[in-house]
Design a protein around this motif. Structure first.
Motif: not given
Lengths: 327, 327
Positions: B56-59, B63-66, B134-135
């Protein structure tokens, strides 16, 4: 108003994904969905594929032992292959890592490669990323003959239920390590917790016998896994407390920790034994070929019953080791 | 004294794993190791397998668009299949999740399933866990005919080097989103960043043509990927600045952000185009079958040279988008 995924629990969450996938793809395309591993048609055989992800902070009782972490990452994936009666063929490792010391990293990889050698599954690919904690995602690839593959579905009323080895040992070892207490005298339980071994050979014997009606591995606790077989087969199960092969050291460790030994055997993961069903005559034949412990029988329906040592029957609640558990 | 893995950088870290694996397993067992995907013998075909893990934090630029996160998780894995000239066959998803809102979770899964449909790769298995972020770990399975599969090795001096589409667009879109600036007018770049598309069809055309000597996908930046082809083939590469097909909007976005457009095209990942080599006559044939842009040629050795717009030749440093980069 805004429900969270914890309100469902892990099993319902997985069911939710599965039913979405089934509504889109044909059933022959998603054969293994919901089973221990996915199946891909490869001529006379199935390719058997499974992927499990482990986190430093959640899946390793002792994250100071990188070699064991590597070993366990391979083993949890191989255990899914064992549950399908499949022969390992390869392993793929995706990692996301903080800036580890090289020595730690090398030990982690030594553990992965050692386990790949043990299971005769060469490390055939992978990927690396950065992360704040160690994330180890494995994919195991195996093969199984099409008419031999072990599935969760297929148990029939009257079949016997058996496990391949002692229960609760990995659980007791894990809890002992986590408690920070002296582990002296309990080397076997500690070893089973840190370096579990997938039951590949047992899975192959079960598959090749053609005698088994359903099977899975006990990574999430016996009752939870019985629930899986039951749900997939549309049956019930009855097990007998005095037939459960509790590991030799489980009562003593449970007593030290003030835990119920039966709870460790029934509701805790980490055993990596197989649980399976077969008709009585088949079970008799199998008992000449391998270690097995009959613990009960398949019933027509009505959930999981346990008959305790006094002959009293009661219902077991299927929870096991649920991640994302409700409440 | 205690070296850390950052002192090596990602490529050397991967080489370290590969050389350990090669020292233990036979070379026929680890055919695809170091390539975009692993190869498993399946009679007349190879099963092609790859696993990539996204955080979630890197790619994810947003991340608000699931739904886009789900889509991208499938796409990065499919892109590895495209790079091998392989036809998708299935997808396995392992997730570790915080306690998400159910609506967010459903959108994430919708994105995964939408992408699985797009690539005709049914979701055939998976696993769920808890985590603090999220992974998303995917495994893509494909098939390729044995004598058709595209590898990184095989480029020969005199071959031409080409890419399948514009460069720098995904990079520009990603940087624009991350800058928090208004993205109006740059919908294409934003789309390419959030919902990249793997070049499956292009990979199949290249593979089935039998004309291609080496290939990979541009997820880690063009120069880095050229380095991969070069290292695997034992050659050098020369590219020409004025032949690089910079995306139409890249100069304007770069100017808004105060970035060098060439840097976005050369050293940034996220393009998901394929880069490949073929002899001049083969490249001619291929150009009738698909969009391609010849950007240079394969040389005998000596690293990657770039000839700039004034005809001046200089060396390009192979770094690309290195995770765990030194210093």
């Amino acid at each position: 108003m805004h429900d969270r995924i914890s309100s469902l629990g892990e099993k319902k969450l997985i069911s939710r994904i599965i039913s979405r996938a089934r509504s889109v793809f044909g059933s022959s395309e998603v054969m293994g969905l919901g089973d221990d591993a996915a199946l891909i048609d490869a001529g006379e055989e199935f390719l058997v594929l499974t992927s499990d992800l482990l986190l430093e902070t959640r899946h390793f009782p002792d994250p100071e032992r990188p070699r064991d972490m590597g070993w366990k990452t391979v083993t949890v994936n191989m255990s899914d292959l064992a549950a399908m009666g499949s022969r390992p063929e390869g392993f793929i490792l995706s990692v996301a890592l903080p800036d580890l010391e090289l020595e730690f990293f090398d030990s982690l990889m030594d553990g992965v490669i050692e386990a790949c050698c043990h299971y005769q599954a060469p490390l055939i690919g992978g990927d690396t990323n950065e992360a704040d904690e160690i994330i180890l995602s494995g994919t195991a690839i195996g093969r199984a003959e099409k008419d031999m593959v072990l599935m969760k579905s297929g148990a029939r009323p009257g079949d016997l239920v058996a496990v391949t080895g002692p229960l609760g040992v990995g659980a007791a070892g894990t809890e002992l390590i986590l408690s920070g207490r002296d582990t002296g005298g309990f080397e076997n339980a500690v070893e089973r917790s840190l370096r579990p071994v997938a039951r590949i050979e047992e899975g192959l014997i079960l598959a090749e016998s053609g005698l088994v009606s359903s099977a899975t591995d006990i990574t999430d606790g016996l009752v939870s896994e019985l629930g899986e077989l039951m749900d997939a087969s549309g049956t019930g199960m009855r097990i007998y407390e005095d037939r459960l092969p509790l590991g030799r050291e489980v009562p003593e460790i449970a007593s030290i920790l003030g835990r119920d030994p039966l709870e460790l055997a029934l509701y805790y993961g980490e055993d990596f034994e197989l649980v399976f069903t077969a008709p009585p005559t088949g079970m008799e034949e199998l008992s000449d070929m391998m270690e097995l412990h009959v613990i009960g029988e398949v019933t027509v329906g009505g959930g999981i019953e346990m008959v305790d040592k006094d002959g009293v029957t009661y219902k077991l609640h299927v929870r096991g080791y649920e991640h994302l558990s409700p409440g």
